[in-house]
Scaffold this motif. Structure first.
Motif, short mmCIF file in Angstrom:
data_model
loop_
_atom_site.label_atom_id
_atom_site.label_comp_id
_atom_site.label_asym_id
_atom_site.label_seq_id
_atom_site.Cartn_x
_atom_site.Cartn_y
_atom_site.Cartn_z
N ALA A 49 0.83 -1.19 0.00
CA ALA A 49 0.00 0.00 0.00
C ALA A 49 0.87 1.25 0.00
O ALA A 49 2.02 1.22 0.44
N GLY A 50 0.31 2.33 -0.50
CA GLY A 50 1.04 3.59 -0.54
C GLY A 50 0.13 4.69 -1.04
O GLY A 50 -1.10 4.54 -1.08
N GLU A 51 0.72 5.81 -1.40
CA GLU A 51 -0.05 6.95 -1.89
C GLU A 51 -0.35 6.78 -3.38
O GLU A 51 0.52 6.37 -4.16
N GLU A 52 -1.56 7.11 -3.76
CA GLU A 52 -1.93 7.04 -5.16
C GLU A 52 -1.06 7.99 -5.97
O GLU A 52 -0.83 9.13 -5.57
N GLY A 53 -0.56 7.51 -7.09
CA GLY A 53 0.25 8.34 -7.97
C GLY A 53 1.74 8.10 -7.88
O GLY A 53 2.50 8.62 -8.71
N VAL A 54 2.20 7.31 -6.88
CA VAL A 54 3.63 7.03 -6.79
C VAL A 54 4.00 5.99 -7.86
O VAL A 54 3.15 5.25 -8.36
N ASP A 55 5.28 5.92 -8.19
CA ASP A 55 5.74 5.01 -9.23
C ASP A 55 5.74 3.56 -8.76
O ASP A 55 6.07 3.25 -7.60
N VAL A 56 5.34 2.68 -9.67
CA VAL A 56 5.51 1.25 -9.51
C VAL A 56 6.71 0.86 -10.37
O VAL A 56 6.77 1.24 -11.55
N ILE A 57 7.66 0.13 -9.79
CA ILE A 57 8.92 -0.14 -10.49
C ILE A 57 9.09 -1.63 -10.75
O ILE A 57 8.55 -2.48 -10.02
N ALA A 58 9.85 -1.96 -11.79
CA ALA A 58 10.15 -3.34 -12.12
C ALA A 58 11.18 -3.89 -11.15
O ALA A 58 12.19 -3.23 -10.85
N THR A 59 10.95 -5.09 -10.66
CA THR A 59 11.88 -5.71 -9.71
C THR A 59 12.99 -6.48 -10.42
O THR A 59 13.88 -7.03 -9.76
N ALA A 60 12.95 -6.52 -11.74
CA ALA A 60 14.01 -7.13 -12.54
C ALA A 60 13.81 -6.71 -13.98
O ALA A 60 12.73 -6.26 -14.38
N GLY A 61 14.85 -6.84 -14.78
CA GLY A 61 14.76 -6.50 -16.19
C GLY A 61 14.06 -7.59 -16.98
O GLY A 61 14.05 -8.76 -16.60
N GLY A 62 13.44 -7.21 -18.08
CA GLY A 62 12.75 -8.19 -18.91
C GLY A 62 11.96 -7.53 -20.02
O GLY A 62 12.15 -6.34 -20.33
N VAL A 63 11.04 -8.29 -20.59
CA VAL A 63 10.20 -7.83 -21.69
C VAL A 63 8.75 -7.80 -21.23
O VAL A 63 8.26 -8.77 -20.63
N VAL A 64 8.06 -6.69 -21.49
CA VAL A 64 6.66 -6.55 -21.10
C VAL A 64 5.79 -7.44 -21.99
O VAL A 64 5.80 -7.31 -23.22
N THR A 65 5.07 -8.36 -21.37
CA THR A 65 4.20 -9.29 -22.12
C THR A 65 2.72 -8.97 -21.93
O THR A 65 1.88 -9.54 -22.63
N TRP A 66 2.39 -8.12 -20.98
CA TRP A 66 1.00 -7.67 -20.80
C TRP A 66 1.03 -6.25 -20.26
O TRP A 66 1.76 -5.94 -19.33
N ALA A 67 0.20 -5.40 -20.85
CA ALA A 67 0.07 -4.03 -20.38
C ALA A 67 -1.35 -3.58 -20.71
O ALA A 67 -1.62 -3.08 -21.80
N MET A 70 0.78 3.91 -9.18
CA MET A 70 -0.07 3.21 -8.21
C MET A 70 -1.48 3.76 -8.22
O MET A 70 -1.70 4.98 -8.30
N GLY A 71 -2.45 2.84 -8.15
CA GLY A 71 -3.85 3.24 -8.11
C GLY A 71 -4.68 2.21 -7.38
O GLY A 71 -4.18 1.47 -6.53
N SER A 72 -5.97 2.15 -7.76
CA SER A 72 -6.88 1.23 -7.09
C SER A 72 -7.90 0.70 -8.09
O SER A 72 -9.09 0.60 -7.80
N PRO A 96 -5.56 2.46 -2.74
CA PRO A 96 -4.32 2.52 -3.50
C PRO A 96 -3.29 1.49 -3.01
O PRO A 96 -2.90 1.51 -1.84
N HIS A 97 -2.88 0.62 -3.89
CA HIS A 97 -1.82 -0.34 -3.58
C HIS A 97 -1.41 -1.04 -4.87
O HIS A 97 -2.07 -0.90 -5.90
N VAL A 98 -0.33 -1.81 -4.82
CA VAL A 98 0.09 -2.62 -5.95
C VAL A 98 0.05 -4.08 -5.52
O VAL A 98 0.60 -4.44 -4.47
N HIS A 99 -0.66 -4.89 -6.28
CA HIS A 99 -0.68 -6.34 -6.05
C HIS A 99 0.47 -6.93 -6.84
O HIS A 99 0.52 -6.84 -8.07
#
Length: 299
Positions: A203-221, A266-268, A275-278
């Motif tokens: 959980a956190g404040e809405e609008g903060v950045d969500v970051i990748a925990t490792a490098g890779g290729v985006v397969t869903w967005a 980050m949103g909901s 507001p949180h990231v699952h």
């Protein structure tokens, strides 16, 4: 009935009485004239009919040519669209190949930026636009064949070099926030039932950045049922991570991301109470407990 004609001459008037044949002569002349007139009238009518038929035939040919031109232009437009899509996909593949080659210090062996030479005999009189379009498609096929071979070789080389620092999953998907729900059984916040939670929530404040925990290729967005706005990243070796309930996404499918890159806000969205990231980690397509990746040291 008889007709008498008096002809005045120097020696006096001469009496002439024509026979019946002479009386029929004007009638014959009128009949002959009428016949000739009707004959010419028929000829003129036939000629006008032929002219009208030829005009109609030309109009039909013109209409057919316009229809053929329209159909040809539509086909060319469709082919141009296909080529544009192929170019976009190929550009994305080339970008991935360049990034992988750069990360593995193999850019001197794999060149994804140069054009593949194409050629061939071109017959005189062929349509220039169509000929150019076919040449473009041939070039794309050649580039795809070449890049597929290079990517296959590069994948083999990369797997043997054991360069895993960038793909090493570790840390949290946010810079600021707190763990609000762990992996495992919990009371569902919507129905109160005991359910399995296949990820961890930060959980956190809405609008903060969500970051990748490792490098890779985006397969869903995009949106996924329950997850709201979701980003999924493939890190290779059968490992993927998911980041759900975002307010907005910063990446698209096919993007190559590095560890620590901002991928969403980050949103909901979706099935969320605030507001949180699952955050999920998948191995072989199955969710596993992410906490050992969250708390392990960076590679």
């Amino acid at each position: 009935m008889s007709v008498t004609v008096f002809i005045q001459g120097r020696n006096g008037a001469t009496r002439w009485q024509p026979g019946k044949r002479w009386l029929l002569l004007p009638i014959l002349l009128i009949a002959a004239g009428t016949g000739l007139y009707q004959h010419h009238a028929k000829q003129l009518t036939a000629q006008q009919t032929n002219i009208d038929n030829e005009r109609l035939a030309r109009e039909e040919q013109k209409s057919e040519l316009l229809s053929l031109k329209s159909a040809t232009e539509a086909q060319l437009s469709m082919l141009v669209t296909h080529v544009a899509r192929m170019q976009a996909k190929l550009t994305r593949v080339e970008a991935l190949g360049q990034q992988v080659a750069l990360n593995n210090q193999l850019e001197d062996q794999f060149d994804f930026s140069s054009e593949v030479g194409v050629g061939g005999i071109s017959e005189l009189g062929t349509n220039i636009e169509l000929d150019q379009l076919i040449a473009d498609m041939d070039a794309l096929v050649s580039r795809m064949d070449s890049n597929n071979v290079q990517l296959s070789l590069l994948e083999t080389v990369a797997s043997n070099l054991h360069i895993d620092e960038e793909r090493y999953i570790s840390g949290r998907p946010i810079k600021k926030g707190w763990l609000s729900s762990a992996y495992g059984l919990r009371n569902d916040p919507f129905n109160g039932k005991r359910t399995m939670h296949k990820g961890v929530d930060f959980a956190g404040e809405e609008g903060v950045d969500v970051i990748a925990t490792a490098g890779g290729v985006v397969t869903w967005a995009g949106r996924m049922s329950g997850y709201g706005e979701l980003v999924e990243i493939d890190h290779g070796n059968g490992l993927r991570t998911r980041y759900g309930h975002n307010k907005a996404l910063s990446v698209t499918v096919g993007d190559v991301v590095a560890k620590g890159d901002a991928i969403a806000i980050m949103g909901s969205t979706g099935r969320s109470t605030g507001p949180h990231v699952h955050y999920e980690v998948l191995r072989g397509g199955q969710q596993i407990d992410p906490q050992k990746y969250v708390y392990r040291k960076a590679g």
